[in-house]
Motif scaffolding. Structure first.
Motif, mmCIF file in Angstrom:
data_model
loop_
_atom_site.group_PDB
_atom_site.id
_atom_site.type_symbol
_atom_site.label_atom_id
_atom_site.label_comp_id
_atom_site.label_asym_id
_atom_site.label_seq_id
_atom_site.Cartn_x
_atom_site.Cartn_y
_atom_site.Cartn_z
ATOM 1 N N GLY A 46 5.971 8.473 -5.743
ATOM 2 C CA GLY A 46 7.284 7.854 -5.961
ATOM 3 C C GLY A 46 7.599 7.679 -7.434
ATOM 4 O O GLY A 46 8.714 7.961 -7.879
ATOM 5 N N GLY A 47 6.615 7.209 -8.215
ATOM 6 C CA GLY A 47 6.841 7.042 -9.644
ATOM 7 C C GLY A 47 7.102 8.357 -10.353
ATOM 8 O O GLY A 47 7.993 8.458 -11.203
ATOM 9 N N LEU A 73 6.910 0.989 0.086
ATOM 10 C CA LEU A 73 7.814 1.750 0.946
ATOM 11 C C LEU A 73 7.072 2.882 1.653
ATOM 12 O O LEU A 73 7.346 3.177 2.823
ATOM 13 C CB LEU A 73 8.971 2.323 0.119
ATOM 14 C CG LEU A 73 10.045 1.339 -0.330
ATOM 15 C CD1 LEU A 73 11.048 2.035 -1.252
ATOM 16 C CD2 LEU A 73 10.773 0.737 0.873
ATOM 17 N N GLY A 74 6.126 3.507 0.948
ATOM 18 C CA GLY A 74 5.353 4.581 1.560
ATOM 19 C C GLY A 74 4.522 4.086 2.735
ATOM 20 O O GLY A 74 4.434 4.750 3.771
ATOM 21 N N VAL A 75 3.919 2.916 2.579
ATOM 22 C CA VAL A 75 3.125 2.342 3.668
ATOM 23 C C VAL A 75 4.012 2.028 4.873
ATOM 24 O O VAL A 75 3.680 2.382 6.017
ATOM 25 C CB VAL A 75 2.397 1.066 3.194
ATOM 26 C CG1 VAL A 75 1.722 0.366 4.370
ATOM 27 C CG2 VAL A 75 1.362 1.409 2.125
ATOM 28 N N VAL A 76 5.129 1.371 4.608
ATOM 29 C CA VAL A 76 6.055 1.046 5.699
ATOM 30 C C VAL A 76 6.574 2.314 6.362
ATOM 31 O O VAL A 76 6.700 2.394 7.589
ATOM 32 C CB VAL A 76 7.226 0.196 5.166
ATOM 33 C CG1 VAL A 76 8.287 -0.013 6.251
ATOM 34 C CG2 VAL A 76 6.717 -1.150 4.665
ATOM 35 N N TRP A 77 6.848 3.329 5.518
ATOM 36 C CA TRP A 77 7.403 4.577 6.046
ATOM 37 C C TRP A 77 6.409 5.277 6.970
ATOM 38 O O TRP A 77 6.753 5.668 8.087
ATOM 39 C CB TRP A 77 7.782 5.488 4.885
ATOM 40 C CG TRP A 77 8.283 6.832 5.327
ATOM 41 C CD1 TRP A 77 7.614 8.010 5.300
ATOM 42 C CD2 TRP A 77 9.567 7.111 5.884
ATOM 43 N NE1 TRP A 77 8.387 9.016 5.794
ATOM 44 C CE2 TRP A 77 9.595 8.489 6.171
ATOM 45 C CE3 TRP A 77 10.688 6.336 6.165
ATOM 46 C CZ2 TRP A 77 10.696 9.115 6.723
ATOM 47 C CZ3 TRP A 77 11.805 6.953 6.724
ATOM 48 C CH2 TRP A 77 11.795 8.322 6.996
ATOM 49 N N VAL A 78 5.172 5.447 6.493
ATOM 50 C CA VAL A 78 4.185 6.208 7.258
ATOM 51 C C VAL A 78 3.693 5.440 8.475
ATOM 52 O O VAL A 78 3.542 6.014 9.567
ATOM 53 C CB VAL A 78 3.004 6.598 6.345
ATOM 54 C CG1 VAL A 78 1.867 7.226 7.156
ATOM 55 C CG2 VAL A 78 3.467 7.561 5.268
ATOM 56 N N LYS A 79 3.458 4.149 8.313
ATOM 57 C CA LYS A 79 2.854 3.373 9.392
ATOM 58 C C LYS A 79 3.865 2.872 10.425
ATOM 59 O O LYS A 79 3.524 2.743 11.610
ATOM 60 C CB LYS A 79 2.105 2.173 8.797
ATOM 61 C CG LYS A 79 0.960 2.543 7.853
ATOM 62 C CD LYS A 79 -0.146 3.282 8.591
ATOM 63 C CE LYS A 79 -1.331 3.542 7.670
ATOM 64 N NZ LYS A 79 -2.442 4.258 8.344
ATOM 65 N N LEU A 80 5.102 2.593 9.999
ATOM 66 C CA LEU A 80 6.056 1.980 10.916
ATOM 67 C C LEU A 80 7.324 2.797 11.118
ATOM 68 O O LEU A 80 7.717 3.085 12.252
ATOM 69 C CB LEU A 80 6.434 0.579 10.405
ATOM 70 C CG LEU A 80 5.284 -0.431 10.261
ATOM 71 C CD1 LEU A 80 5.798 -1.716 9.643
ATOM 72 C CD2 LEU A 80 4.632 -0.698 11.608
ATOM 73 N N CYS A 137 4.967 0.199 -7.599
ATOM 74 C CA CYS A 137 4.426 -0.618 -6.509
ATOM 75 C C CYS A 137 5.397 -0.680 -5.336
ATOM 76 O O CYS A 137 4.982 -0.653 -4.161
ATOM 77 C CB CYS A 137 4.108 -2.028 -7.009
ATOM 78 S SG CYS A 137 2.692 -2.127 -8.126
ATOM 79 N N MET A 138 6.696 -0.734 -5.635
ATOM 80 C CA MET A 138 7.686 -0.741 -4.565
ATOM 81 C C MET A 138 7.671 0.584 -3.811
ATOM 82 O O MET A 138 7.782 0.606 -2.578
ATOM 83 C CB MET A 138 9.068 -1.021 -5.144
ATOM 84 C CG MET A 138 9.251 -2.433 -5.663
ATOM 85 S SD MET A 138 10.894 -2.763 -6.350
ATOM 86 C CE MET A 138 11.898 -2.619 -4.864
ATOM 87 N N VAL A 197 -5.056 3.652 0.551
ATOM 88 C CA VAL A 197 -4.906 5.056 0.158
ATOM 89 C C VAL A 197 -3.445 5.468 0.238
ATOM 90 O O VAL A 197 -2.906 6.109 -0.679
ATOM 91 C CB VAL A 197 -5.773 5.959 1.053
ATOM 92 C CG1 VAL A 197 -5.507 7.437 0.756
ATOM 93 C CG2 VAL A 197 -7.255 5.637 0.861
ATOM 94 N N VAL A 198 -2.789 5.112 1.334
ATOM 95 C CA VAL A 198 -1.372 5.437 1.503
ATOM 96 C C VAL A 198 -0.541 4.788 0.397
ATOM 97 O O VAL A 198 0.353 5.422 -0.181
ATOM 98 C CB VAL A 198 -0.869 4.980 2.885
ATOM 99 C CG1 VAL A 198 0.635 5.253 3.031
ATOM 100 C CG2 VAL A 198 -1.628 5.695 3.991
ATOM 101 N N PHE A 199 -0.851 3.532 0.067
ATOM 102 C CA PHE A 199 -0.113 2.815 -0.978
ATOM 103 C C PHE A 199 -0.280 3.517 -2.323
ATOM 104 O O PHE A 199 0.703 3.750 -3.039
ATOM 105 C CB PHE A 199 -0.617 1.375 -1.073
ATOM 106 C CG PHE A 199 0.024 0.575 -2.167
ATOM 107 C CD1 PHE A 199 1.205 -0.131 -1.942
ATOM 108 C CD2 PHE A 199 -0.545 0.519 -3.440
ATOM 109 C CE1 PHE A 199 1.803 -0.861 -2.962
ATOM 110 C CE2 PHE A 199 0.056 -0.205 -4.461
ATOM 111 C CZ PHE A 199 1.230 -0.894 -4.214
ATOM 112 N N LEU A 200 -1.503 3.863 -2.681
ATOM 113 C CA LEU A 200 -1.770 4.476 -3.984
ATOM 114 C C LEU A 200 -1.083 5.833 -4.101
ATOM 115 O O LEU A 200 -0.409 6.117 -5.107
ATOM 116 C CB LEU A 200 -3.275 4.634 -4.192
ATOM 117 C CG LEU A 200 -3.716 5.253 -5.527
ATOM 118 C CD1 LEU A 200 -3.243 4.387 -6.685
ATOM 119 C CD2 LEU A 200 -5.228 5.424 -5.565
ATOM 120 N N VAL A 201 -1.226 6.661 -3.082
ATOM 121 C CA VAL A 201 -0.609 7.990 -3.127
ATOM 122 C C VAL A 201 0.909 7.865 -3.183
ATOM 123 O O VAL A 201 1.584 8.573 -3.938
ATOM 124 C CB VAL A 201 -1.045 8.821 -1.907
ATOM 125 C CG1 VAL A 201 -0.293 10.147 -1.871
ATOM 126 C CG2 VAL A 201 -2.545 9.071 -1.947
#
Length: 402
Positions: A265-266, A309-316, A304-305, A256-260
């Motif tokens: 981002g796009g 980045l969104g996943v890395v940003w929110v989770k880590l 996709c990038m 979900v985080v990746f898709l949003v």
């Protein structure tokens, strides 16, 4: 908790705390009166502009090429009109001592002014009206701190509890977390500003490494987006959008985080590309010919990038960033933030001015004031080309109405 500290720092009920109506400072009442008077004086001018634009539609005197210009003009006028009406309402509420909902009005006005600023810049470039909108936005940012009584109450509580809860939160690294549980962090100016700064620096690093290793192996290219410093504002604003959109979904599934993140981002990358080309005829990237590109402004791979980045940003990254920001000493954090915010705003304003002057010179317009002459001497075409290596400006590609 130490009972001695509790005895030394009594927490007596304070009439007016959280009431939203008591203890409205005289300065805020004067500010409210100015909002009412200023808004009332500007209403007739906005009405005249709307009538003029309406007449153009009735006459049908605009061409197909100017439809977008008309739309931007309408959006600009609507945003300014909304800000004016909101300022009158906000002023009346401040005069009546009703401050709790005033914060929402101030935030709505700030958003409207940002929209008006962007439309004005695309239509007319750097002009007097743009400075007025920017000044109004800065006034709102400052007033925002004092409009909501909960903020002044918070400062009072922080003063009383600085030897207890605040110190404990700093030691535990939880200062700045959203204690309501509705999100991960508190979406206050302090947190959002440092998110923007750190993400802007990280964006330059990511872009530079990607260019050296993938795009043109071994060749370094300056990927900064501001006149001074290693800052890429597109990543800074992108991180802000990610944070605002995903703060409540920090525990959501990665998919979900990746898709949003990919969609946000796009869309953001597309808007920035369109804005730069419309306002300055500037092209900083072009994905034409790549897989699933959208008008060359974004494509599948970079969406996709953005998702990754969104996943890395929110989770880590966001938890680590919060911990890093909490290393700033409590006594210094607000003064340091204020100074850095002023410097960053100045950097952003001068970047827009320098880009506008670069555009004007390429369009054959000679400098006609001291500021343009300053840019011509210190930020000439060669300097700008070296600083913004990935950007090119073609005045013919811009769509300004003047």
């Amino acid at each position: 908790m130490d009972s001695t500290l509790l005895q030394q720092t009594p927490l007596q009920p304070d009439p007016g705390i959280g009431s939203g109506q008591a203890r409205t400072p005289l300065a805020l009442k004067i500010f409210g009166a100015l909002l009412v008077v200023g808004g009332a004086l500007l209403i007739p001018e906005v009405v005249l502009v709307w009538l003029a634009v309406g007449q153009e539609f009735v006459k049908g005197s605009f061409s197909d090429e100017s439809v977008l210009t008309i739309i931007l003009s309408l959006v600009l006028t609507a945003a300014v009109c909304f800000a004016i009406v909101s300022s009158v309402i906000l002023g009346i509420r401040l005069l009546r001592g009703k401050r709790r909902r005033a914060r929402l009005l101030a935030e709505s006005m700030a958003i409207a002014l940002v929209v008006a600023f962007a439309c004005d810049l695309m239509l007319f470039g750097i002009n007097e009206g743009l400075w007025a909108l920017g000044a109004a936005a800065l006034v709102l940012v400052v007033a925002h701190v004092f409009v909501d009584p909960s903020l002044s109450d918070e400062r009072e509580l922080q003063r009383r509890l600085r030897l207890m809860e605040t110190r404990e939160e700093m030691e535990e690294g939880t200062l700045g977390l959203d204690k309501s549980g509705s999100g991960f962090i508190e979406l206050d100016f302090f947190n959002l500003f440092w998110i923007f700064v750190i993400a802007s620096v990280a964006g330059v690093v990511i872009e530079s490494v990607y260019h050296v290793l993938v795009v043109d192996f071994g060749h370094y290219e300056d990927r900064a987006g501001l006149l001074w410093g290693p800052f890429s504002p597109i990543y800074g604003f992108g991180a802000l959008l990610m944070t605002l959109a995903l703060n409540r979904f920090h525990n959501a599934p990665i998919a979900v985080v990746f898709l949003v993140s990919a969609v946000i981002g796009g869309a953001f990358e597309y808007f920035v590309s369109w804005f730069m080309e419309y306002a300055f005829g500037a092209v900083a990237w072009d994905y034409t010919g790549t897989f699933l590109n959208i008008n060359g402004r974004t494509n599948f791979m970079f969406m996709c990038m953005w998702g990754a980045l969104g996943v890395v940003w929110v989770k880590l990254a966001l938890p680590a960033l919060l911990h890093t920001v909490n290393l700033i000493p409590w006594r210094w954090r607000y003064s340091i933030t204020a100074v850095c915010a002023v410097l960053m705003i100045f950097n952003g304003v001068m970047t827009l001015v320098a880009l506008d002057c670069w555009y004007s010179r390429l369009a054959g317009v000679a400098p006609d004031n001291a500021l343009e002459q300053f840019c011509a001497e210190h930020f000439d075409n060669q300097w700008m080309e070296n600083r913004f290596e990935s950007m090119s400006i073609n005045p013919d590609a811009a769509h300004r109405s003047s």
